[in-house]
Design an enzyme around this catalytic site. Structure first.
Site, short mmCIF file in Angstrom:
data_model
loop_
_atom_site.label_atom_id
_atom_site.label_comp_id
_atom_site.label_asym_id
_atom_site.label_seq_id
_atom_site.Cartn_x
_atom_site.Cartn_y
_atom_site.Cartn_z
N THR A 25 0.68 -1.27 -0.09
CA THR A 25 -0.09 -0.16 0.09
C THR A 25 0.89 1.38 -0.04
OG1 THR A 25 -0.24 -0.32 2.36
CG2 THR A 25 -2.25 -1.19 1.06
N VAL A 102 0.71 -10.25 -6.05
CA VAL A 102 0.87 -10.51 -7.62
C VAL A 102 1.65 -9.55 -8.28
CG1 VAL A 102 -1.13 -12.25 -7.67
CG2 VAL A 102 -1.45 -9.61 -8.42
N ASP A 103 1.90 -8.56 -7.60
CA ASP A 103 2.76 -7.24 -8.08
C ASP A 103 4.00 -7.29 -8.35
OD1 ASP A 103 4.00 -6.92 -5.67
OD2 ASP A 103 2.24 -5.59 -4.92
N HIS A 120 -0.34 -16.58 -4.78
CA HIS A 120 -1.54 -16.18 -5.55
C HIS A 120 -1.25 -15.88 -7.12
CE1 HIS A 120 -3.71 -15.25 -1.55
NE2 HIS A 120 -3.43 -16.46 -1.84
N CYS A 128 -3.30 -18.73 -21.79
CA CYS A 128 -4.52 -19.20 -22.27
C CYS A 128 -5.13 -20.22 -21.66
CB CYS A 128 -4.11 -19.76 -23.81
SG CYS A 128 -5.51 -20.43 -24.75
N CYS A 131 -4.84 -23.97 -24.64
CA CYS A 131 -3.63 -24.45 -24.93
C CYS A 131 -2.64 -24.11 -23.86
CB CYS A 131 -3.09 -23.81 -26.57
SG CYS A 131 -2.50 -22.09 -26.41
N CYS A 153 -7.00 -16.00 -27.16
CA CYS A 153 -5.63 -16.48 -27.32
C CYS A 153 -5.39 -16.42 -29.02
CB CYS A 153 -5.43 -17.93 -27.31
SG CYS A 153 -4.01 -18.65 -27.68
N SER A 195 -4.08 -9.60 6.43
CA SER A 195 -5.20 -9.86 7.22
C SER A 195 -5.15 -11.28 7.67
CB SER A 195 -6.35 -9.51 6.46
OG SER A 195 -6.76 -10.60 5.41
N ASN A 219 0.86 -5.94 11.48
CA ASN A 219 -0.33 -5.65 10.50
C ASN A 219 -0.99 -4.55 11.18
OD1 ASN A 219 -1.87 -6.49 8.13
ND2 ASN A 219 -3.41 -7.11 9.39
ZN LIG Z 1 -4.34 -20.77 -26.94
#
Ligand SMILES: [Zn+2]
Length: 251
Positions: A25, A102-103, A120, A128, A131, A153, A195, A219
């Site tokens: 944050t 995920v950053d 995560h 895709c 495939c 895709c 959290s 936290n």
């Molecule tokens: Zn594909």
């Protein structure tokens, strides 16, 4: 900082760190469950982040890609907490980061990719669902911005999905097993900015404690694991994590 805490963590050799949205944050990326959080402000966004809806509904996918095209994380830089953890690794301390984020900011701060487990997934690649071909997400977002608002895709026409774990999707078993091993082998386990409400990631705290590790939780708000922790810190993450890292190093 508490003298008992400093004594207890000084010289730790194997440090596992679980990080959640709260560590990012200060880099300008909103968290999910806080007062300004994504789910708090826009409950409908949870709908777009649910796998079943994402697969079934082109409208949901359009909302998802729109949301991600404007995501603050694309402009974010690592902050002092990310940098302190990256700097702590080496010099006799082995740091492993288990992140719910995920950053990619831990890696951007200089921590080797193999030392970061992304529980995560990552927003930086897209796959895709047909495939399994992988694409850099910025390429996909460039298509979205050019008007292809539900990009398919280019190889097989399948639905493209960010490499992040959506609601209703299970975590990668191999990644989770690896994370449990790291938690169990750590002497010091520090949960930062999570959290600790999302399982199974949160239960890594219990894995560490049962294996004998010292548990420190940093936290803003109380967590379900506070009673298991040796120390709970409510201070500002960007200020306190560099202090913790200095204490571990004994400097
Ligand atoms: Zn594909």
């Amino acid at each position: 900082m508490d003298a008992h805490l400093i004594d207890r963590i000084r010289g730790a050799r194997r440090v596992a760190v679980l990080t959640g949205a709260g560590i990012s944050t200060a880099s300008g990326i909103p968290d999910y469950r806080g007062p300004e959080g994504v789910w708090t402000r826009t409950p409908s966004a949870m709908n777009a982040f649910t796998l079943k809806n994402f697969r079934a509904d082109p409208g949901v996918r359009r909302e998802f890609w729109r949301t991600y095209a404007g995501h603050a994380a694309w402009r974010a830089e690592p902050n002092a907490a990310h940098r302190a953890l990256a700097d702590l690794d080496g010099a006799g301390v082995a740091v492993r980061v288990l992140t719910q984020n995920v950053d990619g900011l831990h890696q951007r701060a200089g921590l080797a990719a193999r030392k970061v487990l992304e529980l995560h997934g990552t927003m930086h690649t897209t796959r895709c669902t047909g495939c399994r071909q992988r694409f850099p997400t910025p390429e996909v977002l460039a298509r979205v911005q050019a008007g292809d608002d539900d990009p398919a895709c280019e190889r097989c026409g399948g639905i493209l999905k960010l490499d992040v774990v959506l609601f209703g999707q299970t975590l990668d078993g191999e990644v989770l097993g690896h994370a449990r091993n790291i938690a169990a082998a750590s002497g010091l386990f520090v949960a930062i900015g999570s959290s600790l409400q999302v399982e199974p990631a949160a239960s890594l705290c219990s894995v560490a404690v049962q294996a004998g590790a010292t548990l420190v939780i940093v936290n803003r708000d109380p967590t379900p694991y506070d009673d298991d922790a040796d120390f709970v810190l409510r201070q500002d993450i960007e200020a306190v994590v560099p202090q913790l890292c200095a204490a571990i190093r004994g400097s």
